[in-house]
Motif scaffolding. Structure first.
Motif, mmCIF file in Angstrom:
data_model
loop_
_atom_site.group_PDB
_atom_site.id
_atom_site.type_symbol
_atom_site.label_atom_id
_atom_site.label_comp_id
_atom_site.label_asym_id
_atom_site.label_seq_id
_atom_site.Cartn_x
_atom_site.Cartn_y
_atom_site.Cartn_z
ATOM 1 N N ARG A 1 0.908 -1.321 -0.090
ATOM 2 C CA ARG A 1 0.121 0.074 0.005
ATOM 3 C C ARG A 1 0.897 1.327 -0.042
ATOM 4 N NH1 ARG A 1 -2.265 -0.687 4.359
ATOM 5 N NH2 ARG A 1 -3.687 -2.021 3.451
ATOM 6 N N TRP A 2 0.936 1.993 -1.038
ATOM 7 C CA TRP A 2 1.734 2.976 -1.201
ATOM 8 C C TRP A 2 1.065 4.271 -1.289
ATOM 9 C CZ3 TRP A 2 3.771 5.165 -6.476
ATOM 10 C CH2 TRP A 2 4.565 6.312 -5.972
ATOM 11 N N LEU A 3 0.844 5.148 -0.221
ATOM 12 C CA LEU A 3 0.237 6.278 -0.011
ATOM 13 C C LEU A 3 1.351 7.233 0.565
ATOM 14 C CD1 LEU A 3 -2.947 5.021 1.562
ATOM 15 C CD2 LEU A 3 -2.832 6.013 -1.004
ATOM 16 N N PRO A 4 2.199 8.053 -0.351
ATOM 17 C CA PRO A 4 3.126 8.852 0.151
ATOM 18 C C PRO A 4 2.567 10.141 1.070
ATOM 19 C CG PRO A 4 3.479 8.578 -2.291
ATOM 20 C CD PRO A 4 2.112 7.957 -1.672
ATOM 21 N N ASP A 5 3.122 10.019 2.106
ATOM 22 C CA ASP A 5 2.513 11.235 3.376
ATOM 23 C C ASP A 5 3.596 12.383 3.487
ATOM 24 O OD1 ASP A 5 4.391 9.668 4.450
ATOM 25 O OD2 ASP A 5 3.245 9.349 6.215
ATOM 26 N N GLN A 6 4.783 12.436 2.736
ATOM 27 C CA GLN A 6 5.590 13.635 2.740
ATOM 28 C C GLN A 6 6.110 14.046 1.407
ATOM 29 O OE1 GLN A 6 8.869 10.374 4.342
ATOM 30 N NE2 GLN A 6 8.882 12.446 5.244
ATOM 31 N N PRO A 7 6.577 15.268 1.336
ATOM 32 C CA PRO A 7 7.310 15.530 0.037
ATOM 33 C C PRO A 7 8.228 14.567 -0.482
ATOM 34 C CG PRO A 7 6.895 17.498 1.351
ATOM 35 C CD PRO A 7 6.747 16.312 2.483
ATOM 36 N N PRO A 8 8.562 14.491 -1.888
ATOM 37 C CA PRO A 8 9.573 13.603 -2.275
ATOM 38 C C PRO A 8 10.855 13.751 -1.838
ATOM 39 C CG PRO A 8 8.158 14.085 -4.031
ATOM 40 C CD PRO A 8 7.729 14.884 -2.921
ATOM 41 N N GLN A 9 11.201 15.048 -1.436
ATOM 42 C CA GLN A 9 12.680 15.415 -1.223
ATOM 43 C C GLN A 9 12.740 14.914 0.355
ATOM 44 O OE1 GLN A 9 14.967 16.609 -2.813
ATOM 45 N NE2 GLN A 9 13.854 17.517 -4.926
ATOM 46 N N GLU A 10 11.645 15.024 1.184
ATOM 47 C CA GLU A 10 11.961 14.158 2.515
ATOM 48 C C GLU A 10 11.957 12.746 2.310
ATOM 49 O OE1 GLU A 10 9.119 15.857 5.060
ATOM 50 O OE2 GLU A 10 9.567 17.788 4.375
ATOM 51 N N ALA A 11 11.010 12.123 1.655
ATOM 52 C CA ALA A 11 10.762 10.928 1.369
ATOM 53 C C ALA A 11 12.033 9.920 0.962
ATOM 54 C CB ALA A 11 9.739 10.243 0.488
ATOM 55 N N PHE A 12 12.814 10.733 0.159
ATOM 56 C CA PHE A 12 13.914 10.129 -0.586
ATOM 57 C C PHE A 12 15.227 10.844 -0.121
ATOM 58 C CE2 PHE A 12 10.711 9.458 -3.871
ATOM 59 C CZ PHE A 12 10.863 8.091 -4.048
ATOM 60 N N ALA A 13 15.228 11.646 1.085
ATOM 61 C CA ALA A 13 16.444 12.341 1.610
ATOM 62 C C ALA A 13 17.339 11.279 2.012
ATOM 63 C CB ALA A 13 16.047 13.012 2.693
ATOM 64 N N HIS A 14 17.048 9.881 2.202
ATOM 65 C CA HIS A 14 18.290 9.112 2.891
ATOM 66 C C HIS A 14 18.901 8.323 1.660
ATOM 67 C CE1 HIS A 14 14.511 6.851 1.892
ATOM 68 N NE2 HIS A 14 15.360 5.752 2.157
ATOM 69 N N VAL A 15 18.423 8.413 0.271
ATOM 70 C CA VAL A 15 18.895 7.732 -0.769
ATOM 71 C C VAL A 15 20.069 8.434 -1.116
ATOM 72 C CG1 VAL A 15 18.348 6.916 -3.150
ATOM 73 C CG2 VAL A 15 16.614 6.990 -1.256
ATOM 74 N N THR A 16 21.142 7.444 -1.567
ATOM 75 C CA THR A 16 22.403 7.720 -2.177
ATOM 76 C C THR A 16 22.555 6.643 -3.157
ATOM 77 O OG1 THR A 16 23.928 6.607 -0.726
ATOM 78 C CG2 THR A 16 23.136 8.663 0.315
ATOM 79 N N PRO A 17 23.609 7.313 -4.173
ATOM 80 C CA PRO A 17 24.000 6.248 -5.125
ATOM 81 C C PRO A 17 24.462 4.836 -4.376
ATOM 82 C CG PRO A 17 24.680 8.516 -5.794
ATOM 83 C CD PRO A 17 24.399 8.464 -4.351
#
Length: 263
Positions: A167-183
């Motif tokens: 169940r995918w219901l994003p509850d925060q802006p993408p910049q916050e949701a993916f902030a922990h992602v690195t190459p």
């Protein structure tokens, strides 16, 4: 050409980027639904999120026809409990030429709320999708109008999410949701989500059934060919579509990860 039941088998049939297209393939009856659904997971999904079931009075007869087709007692909600796929029914109202969503049984949505969509006509349902009106709407309307009982058609798509939950219901802006992602960690922190969508017309009521099978995998678990495809595809999304999907927040890491896997 048919469609499988996993992210790795679906992605080669999905649009890589660029202009929107339906990309339909024809299925045999035995290819329609996932053959081994996790019914406990389905029951839990609806119990946790009961608002996923939205019904209008018009859906009763088509829902019962669908349940009978799946050899279960009841109507649309019971049918969705008996299958891996989320199930939606659409039909025309008397005096109208447009198809409307008359019932939805959705345990695992991809960033949409059935309560906000129930009763809407087809074009309004797809309004948030950049490019839909200009590139797809007329073709979809024509397909729905000419679809006959019997044939089953399917297509698939892909999304990048920050969670592996069905169940995918994003509850925060993408910049916050993916902030922990690195190459370096993108293989474990980016999740590739694919919908295996099917369409068929019910013979008795004439309603159109739209099925949505959800499959999710970490980016790093996919085949090298699929990782490379996604690395290229995220660079060629239709203007506006990438923003809706949050691509600016994760694209750099995904592309760098894909390039590192190919090196």
């Amino acid at each position: 050409m048919t469609l499988g039941f996993s992210v790795d088998t679906l992605l080669p049939k999905a649009r890589g980027g660029g202009q929107l297209r339906m990309g339909l393939v024809k299925l045999e009856e035995h290819e329609w639904l996932q053959p081994t659904p996790d019914l406990a997971a389905r029951a839990a999904g609806f119990a946790e999120w009961p608002q996923g079931v939205q019904l209008t009075p018009e859906v009763d007869a088509p829902g019962r026809e669908l349940a009978a087709l799946l050899c279960v007692d009841g109507a649309l909600p019971e049918a969705a409990l008996a299958a891996h796929e989320d199930l939606c029914l659409l039909t025309k109202r008397e005096g109208e030429e447009v198809y409307r969503l008359i019932g939805a049984a959705v345990a695992w949505p991809s960033d949409w709320h059935p309560a906000e969509k129930i009763g809407l006509p087809l074009r309004a349902l797809h309004a948030p999708i950049a490019g839909y009106e200009e590139q797809l709407a007329t073709g979809v309307d024509r397909f729905m109008e000419t679809l006959r009982p019997g044939p089953i058609y399917a297509r698939c798509n892909w999304f990048i999410a920050a969670t592996g939950e069905r169940r995918w219901l994003p509850d925060q802006p993408p910049q916050e949701a993916f902030a922990h992602v690195t190459p370096e960690n993108a293989g474990e922190t980016l999740f590739v989500r694919s919908e295996r969508q099917t369409l068929r017309r019910l013979p008795q009521t004439g309603a159109i059934l739209f099925g949505i099978g959800i499959y999710v995998e970490p980016l790093g678990k996919l085949s090298p060919a699929n990782i490379a495809m996604l690395g290229k595809a995220v660079q060629t999304l239709v203007s506006g579509e990438g923003d809706r999907r949050g691509a600016p927040a994760y694209a750099g890491s995904l592309i760098a990860f894909a390039e590192g896997q190919a090196a």
